[in-house]
Motif scaffolding. Structure first.
Motif, short mmCIF file in Angstrom:
data_model
loop_
_atom_site.label_atom_id
_atom_site.label_comp_id
_atom_site.label_asym_id
_atom_site.label_seq_id
_atom_site.Cartn_x
_atom_site.Cartn_y
_atom_site.Cartn_z
N TYR A 66 0.86 -1.18 0.00
CA TYR A 66 0.00 0.00 0.00
C TYR A 66 0.90 1.23 0.00
CZ TYR A 66 -3.45 3.47 1.21
OH TYR A 66 -4.25 4.58 1.18
N VAL A 67 0.53 2.23 -0.78
CA VAL A 67 1.26 3.49 -0.80
C VAL A 67 0.49 4.50 0.05
CG1 VAL A 67 2.14 5.39 -2.22
CG2 VAL A 67 2.17 3.05 -3.11
N VAL A 68 1.11 4.91 1.15
CA VAL A 68 0.51 5.91 2.03
C VAL A 68 0.81 7.28 1.42
CG1 VAL A 68 0.50 6.94 4.33
CG2 VAL A 68 0.85 4.46 4.07
N PRO A 69 -0.22 8.06 1.10
CA PRO A 69 0.03 9.37 0.49
C PRO A 69 0.84 10.29 1.39
CG PRO A 69 -2.29 8.75 0.28
CD PRO A 69 -1.65 7.77 1.23
N ARG A 70 1.66 11.11 0.79
CA ARG A 70 2.46 12.10 1.50
C ARG A 70 1.56 12.95 2.40
NH1 ARG A 70 7.10 15.47 -0.51
NH2 ARG A 70 6.85 14.19 -2.37
N GLY A 71 1.99 13.12 3.64
CA GLY A 71 1.28 13.99 4.56
C GLY A 71 0.03 13.42 5.20
N ARG A 72 -0.35 12.17 4.89
CA ARG A 72 -1.55 11.57 5.50
C ARG A 72 -1.19 10.88 6.80
NH1 ARG A 72 -6.43 10.55 2.88
NH2 ARG A 72 -7.06 10.06 5.00
N TRP A 73 -1.97 11.15 7.83
CA TRP A 73 -1.81 10.46 9.11
C TRP A 73 -2.25 9.01 8.91
CZ3 TRP A 73 0.78 12.50 13.02
CH2 TRP A 73 0.90 13.89 13.10
N HIS A 74 -1.44 8.07 9.39
CA HIS A 74 -1.74 6.66 9.21
C HIS A 74 -1.23 5.86 10.40
CE1 HIS A 74 2.33 7.18 7.69
NE2 HIS A 74 2.53 5.89 7.94
N ARG A 75 -1.73 4.65 10.48
CA ARG A 75 -1.27 3.70 11.50
C ARG A 75 -1.44 2.30 10.95
NH1 ARG A 75 -5.49 1.38 14.71
NH2 ARG A 75 -7.52 2.22 14.15
N THR A 76 -0.79 1.34 11.60
CA THR A 76 -0.82 -0.05 11.16
C THR A 76 -1.18 -0.93 12.34
OG1 THR A 76 0.95 0.46 9.60
CG2 THR A 76 0.54 -1.87 10.05
N THR A 77 -2.00 -1.94 12.09
CA THR A 77 -2.25 -2.97 13.10
C THR A 77 -1.82 -4.31 12.53
OG1 THR A 77 -4.55 -3.34 12.37
CG2 THR A 77 -4.19 -1.73 14.16
N VAL A 78 -1.48 -5.22 13.43
CA VAL A 78 -0.95 -6.53 13.04
C VAL A 78 -2.03 -7.58 13.24
CG1 VAL A 78 0.84 -8.24 13.51
CG2 VAL A 78 1.37 -5.79 13.66
N GLU A 79 -2.42 -8.23 12.16
CA GLU A 79 -3.43 -9.28 12.23
C GLU A 79 -2.81 -10.62 12.63
OE1 GLU A 79 -6.12 -10.59 8.87
OE2 GLU A 79 -6.70 -8.48 9.16
N GLU A 80 -1.61 -10.85 12.16
CA GLU A 80 -0.85 -12.05 12.51
C GLU A 80 0.63 -11.71 12.37
OE1 GLU A 80 -0.64 -14.94 8.80
OE2 GLU A 80 -2.71 -14.33 9.16
N PRO A 81 1.52 -12.43 13.05
CA PRO A 81 2.95 -12.11 12.93
C PRO A 81 3.34 -11.94 11.47
CG PRO A 81 2.64 -13.79 14.59
CD PRO A 81 1.29 -13.60 13.91
N SER A 82 4.08 -10.86 11.20
CA SER A 82 4.35 -10.47 9.82
C SER A 82 5.78 -9.97 9.64
CB SER A 82 3.40 -9.33 9.40
OG SER A 82 2.06 -9.68 9.58
N ASP A 83 6.27 -10.14 8.42
CA ASP A 83 7.50 -9.49 7.98
C ASP A 83 7.07 -8.44 6.97
OD1 ASP A 83 9.18 -11.11 9.51
OD2 ASP A 83 9.27 -12.64 7.93
N ILE A 84 7.47 -7.19 7.23
CA ILE A 84 7.10 -6.10 6.34
C ILE A 84 8.35 -5.35 5.89
CG2 ILE A 84 4.78 -5.83 7.30
CD1 ILE A 84 5.79 -3.49 8.95
N MET A 85 8.28 -4.78 4.70
CA MET A 85 9.36 -3.96 4.17
C MET A 85 8.75 -2.58 3.89
SD MET A 85 11.87 -4.61 0.91
CE MET A 85 12.85 -5.86 1.72
N VAL A 86 9.43 -1.54 4.40
CA VAL A 86 8.91 -0.19 4.30
C VAL A 86 9.91 0.70 3.56
CG1 VAL A 86 8.09 1.80 5.61
CG2 VAL A 86 7.72 -0.51 6.50
N PHE A 87 9.42 1.40 2.54
CA PHE A 87 10.20 2.37 1.79
C PHE A 87 9.67 3.74 2.20
CE2 PHE A 87 10.17 -1.48 -0.58
CZ PHE A 87 11.33 -1.53 -1.33
N SER A 88 10.52 4.59 2.78
CA SER A 88 10.01 5.90 3.21
C SER A 88 11.13 6.92 3.29
CB SER A 88 9.30 5.80 4.56
OG SER A 88 10.21 5.43 5.57
N ARG A 89 10.70 8.17 3.39
CA ARG A 89 11.60 9.29 3.65
C ARG A 89 11.31 9.69 5.10
NH1 ARG A 89 13.68 11.85 -1.05
NH2 ARG A 89 13.69 13.82 0.07
N ILE A 90 12.20 9.31 6.00
CA ILE A 90 11.96 9.43 7.44
C ILE A 90 12.08 10.88 7.92
CG2 ILE A 90 12.80 8.72 9.72
CD1 ILE A 90 13.55 6.04 8.43
N ALA A 91 12.93 11.67 7.29
CA ALA A 91 13.11 13.06 7.73
C ALA A 91 11.75 13.76 7.78
CB ALA A 91 14.05 13.81 6.79
#
Length: 130
Positions: free
Chosen positions: A95-120
């Motif tokens: 999923y692509v989270v749009p720039r500037g949108r407040w978001h959160r994630t919940t875990v349905e089952e143990p998961s491995d995720i990879m995140v591409f982001s600009r942290i600054a």
């Protein structure tokens, strides 16, 4: 040649197409794109008490194994503690989270995720009721 441990390292993607490997850290002073792989066992690993916002770019959340849910906070009611369900992600989806949108994630089952982001410039805001 040396293999990179995805769970203890992160990649920094440079503007000239270069890629650096560094020890994983989450710091608001990281300029440019980062790629981080995480194992999340439960909601506690996904900071469910907070909304997150990236003003410096979009974020791509990829699920390698398991299942997570991504929520965007309702724009018309920013204090709604439940937000708006955007997507249920399973292995091989993103999923692509749009720039500037407040978001959160919940875990349905143990998961491995990879995140591409600009942290600054990342901002965190505690959810109502936590």
């Amino acid at each position: 040649m040396t293999a990179v441990d995805l769970f203890s390292s992160m990649f920094r993607l440079g503007p000239a197409g270069d890629v650096r490997t560094e020890q994983r850290r989450m710091s608001p002073d990281l300029a440019g794109w980062t790629v981080v792989t995480l194992h999340v066992d439960s909601d506690a690993d996904a900071h469910p008490e907070s909304w997150e916002q990236h003003s410096d770019g979009e974020e791509v959340l990829c699920v390698l194994s398991g299942a997570v849910r991504v929520y965007l906070r309702k724009e018309d009611d920013p204090r709604d503690p439940d937000g708006e369900l955007v997507a249920r992600l399973t292995p091989g989806t993103a999923y692509v989270v749009p720039r500037g949108r407040w978001h959160r994630t919940t875990v349905e089952e143990p998961s491995d995720i990879m995140v591409f982001s600009r942290i600054a410039g990342t901002r965190m805001e505690r959810r109502t009721g936590w």
